[in-house]
Design a protein around this motif. Structure first.
Motif, PDB file in Angstrom:
ATOM      1  N   ALA A   1      87.492  19.948  42.275  1.00 12.90           N
ATOM      2  CA  ALA A   1      88.768  19.943  43.082  1.00 12.90           C
ATOM      3  C   ALA A   1      89.763  19.296  42.528  1.00 12.90           C
ATOM      4  N   SER A   2      89.550  18.107  41.852  1.00 14.02           N
ATOM      5  CA  SER A   2      90.502  17.035  41.476  1.00 14.02           C
ATOM      6  C   SER A   2      91.225  17.733  40.125  1.00 14.02           C
ATOM      7  N   LYS A   3      90.754  18.652  39.588  1.00 10.10           N
ATOM      8  CA  LYS A   3      91.294  19.393  38.474  1.00 10.10           C
ATOM      9  C   LYS A   3      92.385  20.410  38.951  1.00 10.10           C
ATOM     10  N   VAL A   4      92.065  21.010  40.033  1.00 11.45           N
ATOM     11  CA  VAL A   4      92.828  22.053  40.874  1.00 11.45           C
ATOM     12  C   VAL A   4      94.098  21.192  41.291  1.00 11.45           C
ATOM     13  N   ILE A   5      93.656  20.387  41.898  1.00 13.80           N
ATOM     14  CA  ILE A   5      94.857  19.326  42.508  1.00 13.80           C
ATOM     15  C   ILE A   5      95.839  18.801  41.297  1.00 13.80           C
ATOM     16  N   GLU A   6      95.249  18.229  40.373  1.00 15.40           N
ATOM     17  CA  GLU A   6      96.081  17.792  39.211  1.00 15.40           C
ATOM     18  C   GLU A   6      96.831  19.235  38.661  1.00 15.40           C
ATOM     19  N   CYS A   7      96.210  20.005  38.481  1.00 17.72           N
ATOM     20  CA  CYS A   7      97.216  21.341  38.064  1.00 17.72           C
ATOM     21  C   CYS A   7      98.407  21.590  39.008  1.00 17.72           C
ATOM     22  N   TYR A   8      98.084  21.658  40.290  1.00 17.09           N
ATOM     23  CA  TYR A   8      98.987  22.012  41.215  1.00 17.09           C
ATOM     24  C   TYR A   8     100.173  20.943  41.063  1.00 17.09           C
ATOM     25  N   LYS A   9      99.877  19.630  40.922  1.00 13.86           N
ATOM     26  CA  LYS A   9     100.882  18.375  40.890  1.00 13.86           C
ATOM     27  C   LYS A   9     101.761  18.855  39.589  1.00 13.86           C
ATOM     28  N   GLU A  10     101.205  18.990  38.551  1.00 12.17           N
ATOM     29  CA  GLU A  10     101.931  19.650  37.149  1.00 12.17           C
ATOM     30  C   GLU A  10     102.706  20.808  37.504  1.00 12.17           C
ATOM     31  N   ASN A  11     102.329  21.588  38.470  1.00 11.97           N
ATOM     32  CA  ASN A  11     103.055  22.809  38.604  1.00 11.97           C
ATOM     33  C   ASN A  11     103.287  23.124  39.982  1.00 11.97           C
ATOM     34  N   PRO A  12     104.266  22.110  40.459  1.00  8.54           N
ATOM     35  CA  PRO A  12     104.549  22.497  42.070  1.00  8.54           C
ATOM     36  C   PRO A  12     105.104  23.816  42.463  1.00  8.54           C
ATOM     37  N   ASP A  13     105.513  24.581  41.511  1.00  3.52           N
ATOM     38  CA  ASP A  13     106.103  25.794  42.064  1.00  3.52           C
ATOM     39  C   ASP A  13     105.066  26.851  41.846  1.00  3.52           C
ATOM     40  N   VAL A  14     103.743  26.543  41.846  1.00  5.90           N
ATOM     41  CA  VAL A  14     102.571  27.482  42.212  1.00  5.90           C
ATOM     42  C   VAL A  14     102.699  27.917  43.606  1.00  5.90           C
ATOM     43  N   LYS A  15     102.707  28.979  43.887  1.00  6.00           N
ATOM     44  CA  LYS A  15     102.401  29.832  45.140  1.00  6.00           C
ATOM     45  C   LYS A  15     101.314  29.961  45.790  1.00  6.00           C
ATOM     46  N   VAL A  16      99.993  30.142  44.845  1.00 10.20           N
ATOM     47  CA  VAL A  16      99.013  30.692  45.537  1.00 10.20           C
ATOM     48  C   VAL A  16      97.916  30.046  44.583  1.00 10.20           C
ATOM     49  N   ILE A  17      96.687  29.246  45.321  1.00 10.43           N
ATOM     50  CA  ILE A  17      95.296  28.950  44.521  1.00 10.43           C
ATOM     51  C   ILE A  17      94.612  29.781  44.777  1.00 10.43           C
ATOM     52  N   ALA A  18      93.709  30.524  43.861  1.00 12.63           N
ATOM     53  CA  ALA A  18      92.567  31.604  44.030  1.00 12.63           C
ATOM     54  C   ALA A  18      91.403  30.884  43.402  1.00 12.63           C
TER      55      ALA A  18
ATOM     56  N   THR B   1      77.010  27.143  45.458  1.00 13.20           N
ATOM     57  CA  THR B   1      78.293  26.746  44.994  1.00 13.20           C
ATOM     58  C   THR B   1      79.198  26.912  46.313  1.00 13.20           C
ATOM     59  N   MET B   2      78.767  27.602  47.462  1.00 10.96           N
ATOM     60  CA  MET B   2      79.586  27.809  48.681  1.00 10.96           C
ATOM     61  C   MET B   2      80.152  26.470  49.199  1.00 10.96           C
ATOM     62  N   PRO B   3      79.168  25.274  49.284  1.00  9.61           N
ATOM     63  CA  PRO B   3      79.676  24.127  49.719  1.00  9.61           C
ATOM     64  C   PRO B   3      80.946  23.439  48.597  1.00  9.61           C
ATOM     65  N   ALA B   4      80.707  23.778  47.357  1.00 10.40           N
ATOM     66  CA  ALA B   4      81.963  23.430  46.543  1.00 10.40           C
ATOM     67  C   ALA B   4      83.130  23.966  46.786  1.00 10.40           C
ATOM     68  N   LEU B   5      83.099  25.356  47.174  1.00  3.80           N
ATOM     69  CA  LEU B   5      84.389  25.785  47.486  1.00  3.80           C
ATOM     70  C   LEU B   5      84.908  25.359  48.929  1.00  3.80           C
ATOM     71  N   LYS B   6      83.872  25.030  49.778  1.00  4.38           N
ATOM     72  CA  LYS B   6      84.387  24.315  51.113  1.00  4.38           C
ATOM     73  C   LYS B   6      85.126  23.316  50.682  1.00  4.38           C
ATOM     74  N   ASP B   7      84.288  22.349  49.701  1.00  3.27           N
ATOM     75  CA  ASP B   7      84.855  20.955  49.482  1.00  3.27           C
ATOM     76  C   ASP B   7      86.140  21.078  48.796  1.00  3.27           C
ATOM     77  N   THR B   8      86.378  22.089  48.001  1.00  6.60           N
ATOM     78  CA  THR B   8      87.716  22.128  47.249  1.00  6.60           C
ATOM     79  C   THR B   8      88.742  22.745  48.139  1.00  6.60           C
ATOM     80  N   VAL B   9      88.515  23.410  49.164  1.00  5.42           N
ATOM     81  CA  VAL B   9      89.542  23.813  50.170  1.00  5.42           C
ATOM     82  C   VAL B   9      89.884  22.743  51.007  1.00  5.42           C
ATOM     83  N   ALA B  10      88.786  21.831  51.264  1.00  7.43           N
ATOM     84  CA  ALA B  10      89.020  20.763  52.235  1.00  7.43           C
ATOM     85  C   ALA B  10      89.903  19.590  51.501  1.00  7.43           C
TER      86      ALA B  10
END
Ligand code: B1M
Length: 210
Positions: free
Chosen positions: A127-144, A152-161
């Motif tokens: 999740a930290s890498k997704v967040i870092e990437c968004y902060k570097e690209n704040p014009d991103v409209k969607v995270i997929a 790995t469903m819990p990891a999906l849940k944790d990432t969304v949380a």
């Protein structure tokens, strides 16, 4: 044997060196690109079934995956429309602990061809890498986010949380998918959208970005 059946058999058997030429020859015979793609997806389902039944093991799944990737390389120009970046930016990743990327890559390809600039973070993404990437690209409209394992469903849940806890959350939409994921699960974990396959993922991404 029809060209389509030949492509599916080569994927099942993991014949990476032969698949590209077989896909090309199916295209040359006038087969639809989506039909060829679906035959390869079905072949992977057969591989998965054999694995589940203990008839094959991880190395066989891996070679089948490599073969499918070779086939998709040849198909890509016939599936993607080539529009670039007009819909804005989208981050895509397979979640932490999950190494499956064929579905994610197909989703990325369809979303790209729907006009997005896709930032692909790859597999096993915390999740930290997704967040870092968004902060570097704040014009991103969607995270997929993609998850292929029930484990790995819990990891999906944790990432969304983790994303839901960020100040920027109201500025971005989150969509999720992958074989074990359902609309109900997506709603429960607080994602904005779920789609079942790559084609509907592109439609959803457009709707979310609008
Ligand atoms: Co894995 N594996 N695998 N595997 N593998 C499955 C998923 C499995 C169902 C096989 C089975 O038992 N029948 C099973 C999961 C069972 C479960 O969760 N309950 C499984 C298992 C158990 C494992 C390991 C644990 C095996 C082991 O080590 N003992 C292990 C885990 C590794 C890890 O991730 N940590 C493992 C490893 C692997 C390989 C590395 C060998 C290889 C992956 C290689 C790669 O991807 N580069 C592999 C493969 C190839 C498979 C199968 C056979 C095929 C997956 C695939 O590519 N399908 C798979 C069986 C199956 O799927 N039936 C299986 C084709 C692809 C186009 O479909 O990915 O579903 P899919 O994507 C679809 C949709 O789901 C959707 O759109 C795509 C296109 O239509 N979609 C989204 C996907 N992401 C989306 C995101 C969206 C929207 C839609 O929005 C963001």
């Amino acid at each position: 044997m029809s060209k389509i059946t030949e492509v599916a058999e080569l994927v099942e058997k993991g014949k990476a060196k032969l698949v590209g030429a077989a896909v090309q020859s199916a295209l040359d015979e006038g087969c639809e690109a989506t039909e060829i793609l679906n035959s390869m997806i079905d072949a992977m389902a057969v591989v998965g079934e054999r694995f589940k039944n203990g008839e094959i093991f991880v190395p066989e799944m891996l070679v089948a995956a490599r073969a499918m990737k070779k086939g998709v390389e040849v198909l890509k120009p016939h599936l993607a429309s080539g529009a670039t970046g007009s819909m804005g930016k989208l981050i895509i990743a397979t979640v932490a602990g999950d190494l499956h990327d064929i579905g994610k890559n197909l989703v990325a390809m369809m979303i790209e061809s729907a006009g997005f600039e896709v930032i692909d973070l790859g597999v096993d993404v915390p999740a930290s890498k997704v967040i870092e990437c968004y902060k570097e690209n704040p014009d991103v409209k969607v995270i997929a986010l993609s998850a292929l394992l029930t484990t790995t469903m819990p990891a999906l849940k944790d990432t969304v949380a983790a994303l839901n806890a960020e100040d920027f959350r109201s500025n971005v939409k989150i969509m999720v998918g992958g074989a074990p994921i359902t609309k109900k699960f997506a709603d429960e974990i607080g994602a904005d959208g779920y789609s079942e396959d790559a084609a509907s993922a592109a439609v959803l991404a457009k709707a979310l970005a609008a």
